[in-house]
Design an enzyme around this catalytic site. Structure first.
Site, PDB file in Angstrom:
ATOM      1  N   LYS A   1       0.845  -1.209   0.000  1.00 23.37           N
ATOM      2  CA  LYS A   1       0.000   0.000   0.000  1.00 23.37           C
ATOM      3  C   LYS A   1       0.875   1.252   0.000  1.00 23.37           C
ATOM      4  CE  LYS A   1      -2.085  -0.962   3.899  1.00 23.37           C
ATOM      5  NZ  LYS A   1      -1.544  -2.269   4.310  1.00 23.37           N
TER       6      LYS A   1
ATOM      7  N   ARG B   1      10.897  -3.312  10.164  1.00 21.50           N
ATOM      8  CA  ARG B   1      10.479  -2.190  11.009  1.00 21.50           C
ATOM      9  C   ARG B   1      10.244  -2.744  12.424  1.00 21.50           C
ATOM     10  NH1 ARG B   1       5.496   0.470   8.078  1.00 21.50           N
ATOM     11  NH2 ARG B   1       4.363  -0.765   9.593  1.00 21.50           N
TER      12      ARG B   1
ATOM     13  N   ARG C   1      11.729  -6.363   5.613  1.00 25.33           N
ATOM     14  CA  ARG C   1      11.733  -4.901   5.816  1.00 25.33           C
ATOM     15  C   ARG C   1      12.313  -4.575   7.196  1.00 25.33           C
ATOM     16  NH1 ARG C   1       6.208  -1.558   5.511  1.00 25.33           N
ATOM     17  NH2 ARG C   1       5.734  -2.836   7.327  1.00 25.33           N
TER      18      ARG C   1
ATOM     19  N   ARG D   1      -9.571   1.365   7.750  1.00 26.24           N
ATOM     20  CA  ARG D   1      -9.169   0.001   8.098  1.00 26.24           C
ATOM     21  C   ARG D   1     -10.303  -0.763   8.759  1.00 26.24           C
ATOM     22  NH1 ARG D   1      -3.264   0.837   8.098  1.00 26.24           N
ATOM     23  NH2 ARG D   1      -2.246  -1.172   8.239  1.00 26.24           N
TER      24      ARG D   1
ATOM     25  N   ARG E   1      -1.189  -8.751  13.142  1.00 29.68           N
ATOM     26  CA  ARG E   1      -1.679  -7.739  12.185  1.00 29.68           C
ATOM     27  C   ARG E   1      -2.482  -8.387  11.068  1.00 29.68           C
ATOM     28  NH1 ARG E   1       3.945  -5.306  11.134  1.00 29.68           N
ATOM     29  NH2 ARG E   1       3.057  -4.159   9.394  1.00 29.68           N
TER      30      ARG E   1
HETATM   31  P1  B4P Z   1       4.591  -1.458   2.239  1.00 26.81           P
HETATM   32  O1  B4P Z   1       4.177  -0.794   0.992  1.00 26.81           O
HETATM   33  O2  B4P Z   1       5.421  -0.630   3.172  1.00 26.81           O
HETATM   34  O3  B4P Z   1       3.421  -2.103   3.111  1.00 26.81           O
HETATM   35  P2  B4P Z   1       2.105  -1.485   3.718  1.00 26.81           P
HETATM   36  O4  B4P Z   1       1.037  -2.331   3.116  1.00 26.81           O
HETATM   37  O5  B4P Z   1       1.999  -0.012   3.506  1.00 26.81           O
HETATM   38  O6  B4P Z   1       2.376  -1.729   5.301  1.00 26.81           O
HETATM   39  P3  B4P Z   1       1.575  -1.781   6.663  1.00 26.81           P
HETATM   40  O7  B4P Z   1       0.128  -2.126   6.449  1.00 26.81           O
HETATM   41  O8  B4P Z   1       2.375  -2.713   7.500  1.00 26.81           O
HETATM   42  O9  B4P Z   1       1.738  -0.422   7.391  1.00 26.81           O
HETATM   43  P4  B4P Z   1       0.891   0.772   7.987  1.00 26.81           P
HETATM   44  O10 B4P Z   1       1.926   1.816   8.129  1.00 26.81           O
HETATM   45  O11 B4P Z   1      -0.308   1.111   7.181  1.00 26.81           O
HETATM   46  O12 B4P Z   1       5.396  -2.761   1.807  1.00 26.81           O
HETATM   47  C1  B4P Z   1       5.979  -3.656   2.752  1.00 26.81           C
HETATM   48  C2  B4P Z   1       7.310  -4.210   2.251  1.00 26.81           C
HETATM   49  O13 B4P Z   1       7.122  -4.920   1.023  1.00 26.81           O
HETATM   50  C3  B4P Z   1       8.323  -3.113   1.948  1.00 26.81           C
HETATM   51  O14 B4P Z   1       9.579  -3.537   2.409  1.00 26.81           O
HETATM   52  C4  B4P Z   1       8.318  -2.989   0.420  1.00 26.81           C
HETATM   53  O15 B4P Z   1       9.559  -2.596  -0.107  1.00 26.81           O
HETATM   54  C5  B4P Z   1       7.978  -4.413   0.001  1.00 26.81           C
HETATM   55  N1  B4P Z   1       7.219  -4.446  -1.252  1.00 26.81           N
HETATM   56  C6  B4P Z   1       6.195  -3.603  -1.602  1.00 26.81           C
HETATM   57  N2  B4P Z   1       5.707  -3.930  -2.832  1.00 26.81           N
HETATM   58  C7  B4P Z   1       6.442  -5.029  -3.251  1.00 26.81           C
HETATM   59  C8  B4P Z   1       6.426  -5.857  -4.427  1.00 26.81           C
HETATM   60  N3  B4P Z   1       5.548  -5.629  -5.441  1.00 26.81           N
HETATM   61  N4  B4P Z   1       7.291  -6.882  -4.504  1.00 26.81           N
HETATM   62  C9  B4P Z   1       8.171  -7.130  -3.504  1.00 26.81           C
HETATM   63  N5  B4P Z   1       8.263  -6.388  -2.357  1.00 26.81           N
HETATM   64  C10 B4P Z   1       7.409  -5.350  -2.231  1.00 26.81           C
HETATM   65  O16 B4P Z   1       0.355   0.302   9.447  1.00 26.81           O
HETATM   66  C11 B4P Z   1       1.184   0.111  10.592  1.00 26.81           C
HETATM   67  C12 B4P Z   1       0.352   0.164  11.900  1.00 26.81           C
HETATM   68  O17 B4P Z   1      -0.196   1.509  12.123  1.00 26.81           O
HETATM   69  C13 B4P Z   1      -0.884  -0.752  11.979  1.00 26.81           C
HETATM   70  O18 B4P Z   1      -0.558  -2.061  12.399  1.00 26.81           O
HETATM   71  C14 B4P Z   1      -1.773   0.014  13.028  1.00 26.81           C
HETATM   72  O19 B4P Z   1      -1.381  -0.252  14.350  1.00 26.81           O
HETATM   73  C15 B4P Z   1      -1.505   1.478  12.738  1.00 26.81           C
HETATM   74  N6  B4P Z   1      -2.500   2.091  11.819  1.00 26.81           N
HETATM   75  C16 B4P Z   1      -2.243   2.606  10.576  1.00 26.81           C
HETATM   76  N7  B4P Z   1      -3.376   3.066   9.998  1.00 26.81           N
HETATM   77  C17 B4P Z   1      -4.387   2.843  10.898  1.00 26.81           C
HETATM   78  C18 B4P Z   1      -5.807   3.086  10.872  1.00 26.81           C
HETATM   79  N8  B4P Z   1      -6.407   3.636   9.811  1.00 26.81           N
HETATM   80  N9  B4P Z   1      -6.551   2.721  11.945  1.00 26.81           N
HETATM   81  C19 B4P Z   1      -5.976   2.172  13.019  1.00 26.81           C
HETATM   82  N10 B4P Z   1      -4.638   1.901  13.111  1.00 26.81           N
HETATM   83  C20 B4P Z   1      -3.840   2.236  12.054  1.00 26.81           C
END
Ligand code: B4P
Length: 198
Positions: free
Chosen positions: A14, A142, A140, A89, A153
């Site tokens: 995302k 983090r 990754r 979410r 998660r």
């Molecule tokens: P990302 O692109 O970073 O993954 P994400 O889906 O954005 O991450 P996530 O859901 O964990 O995080 P968020 O900050 O929203 O990709 C992950 C990895 O994959 C990276 O290393 C990337 O390089 C790699 N990658 C990407 N595309 C690829 C591909 N095509 N091929 C290979 N590798 C690839 O959430 C974090 C926390 O914040 C949640 O757990 C929650 O506690 C809180 N939070 C955030 N939003 C919230 C909300 N609306 N309500 C309540 N809590 C919330």
């Protein structure tokens, strides 16, 4: 006007895709995860409250998130479109966005502006198998990317966020994209799908 929302499990890409697509359409990329992590790093009141939820892999309570998103969407750069990454979410957060867009629509209608498509929302559901997600997140590295938190998660995603797929299907706003390809291939599919819907 582009108003895009990214759904998808943790690690689906995302953040990666939202940033590229926002750059392409020249609208702000608003990531609730990034805003929360900035608050945690700055030790703000919101950061203190959010940290325990993020560390465990739980969703941060709706009211904190909704106030934070509302404040961000009121900034001038978000008046002409945005890409929301990680929000909504759950159904409560989705209803907030729906309400916000319908209030905007009513205000524009009163002003007599032609906004037939202006307030429509495009919802992207990025699909990636669970085992691929786990390996992406572990590499990754983090602080919340450890095996136990990742599993939690994923569980939270299946229980609370997946119902949004049906929610947006019923509203005919959902586009599902296979996220299990290279970053470039996923971006190309996305651009094609968004162009067809705009
Ligand atoms: P990302 O692109 O970073 O993954 P994400 O889906 O954005 O991450 P996530 O859901 O964990 O995080 P968020 O900050 O929203 O990709 C992950 C990895 O994959 C990276 O290393 C990337 O390089 C790699 N990658 C990407 N595309 C690829 C591909 N095509 N091929 C290979 N590798 C690839 O959430 C974090 C926390 O914040 C949640 O757990 C929650 O506690 C809180 N939070 C955030 N939003 C919230 C909300 N609306 N309500 C309540 N809590 C919330």
């Amino acid at each position: 006007m582009v108003r895009l929302v990214f759904l998808g499990p943790p690690g689906a890409g995302k953040g990666t895709q939202a940033s590229l697509i926002a750059g392409f359409y020249q609208v702000p990329h608003i990531s609730t995860g990034d805003i929360l992590r900035t608050n945690v790093a700055q030790r703000s009141a919101l950061g203190w409250q959010a940290k325990e939820y993020i560390d465990k892999g739980d969703l941060v309570p709706d009211q904190l998130i909704i106030d934070m998103v509302e404040e961000r969407l009121e900034k001038p750069d978000a008046l002409h479109g945005w890409v929301l990454d990680g929000f909504p979410r759950n159904v409560g957060q989705a209803k907030f966005i729906e309400q916000l867009l319908s209030t905007n629509q009513n205000a524009n209608d009163i002003q007599g502006e032609k906004t037939q498509k202006n307030n429509s929302l495009i919802v992207i559901n990025l699909q990636v198998p669970d085992q691929v997600l786990v390996s992406r997140l572990l590499s990754r590295g983090r602080p919340d990317d450890n095996e136990q938190t990742i599993q939690h998660r994923l569980q939270v995603h299946h229980q609370q966020t997946e119902p949004l797929i049906e929610f947006y299907k019923e509203r005919q706003q959902l586009i599902t994209i296979d996220g299990n390809h290279s970053v470039e291939a996923v971006t190309n599919s996305l651009k094609q799908a968004v162009n067809q819907s705009c």
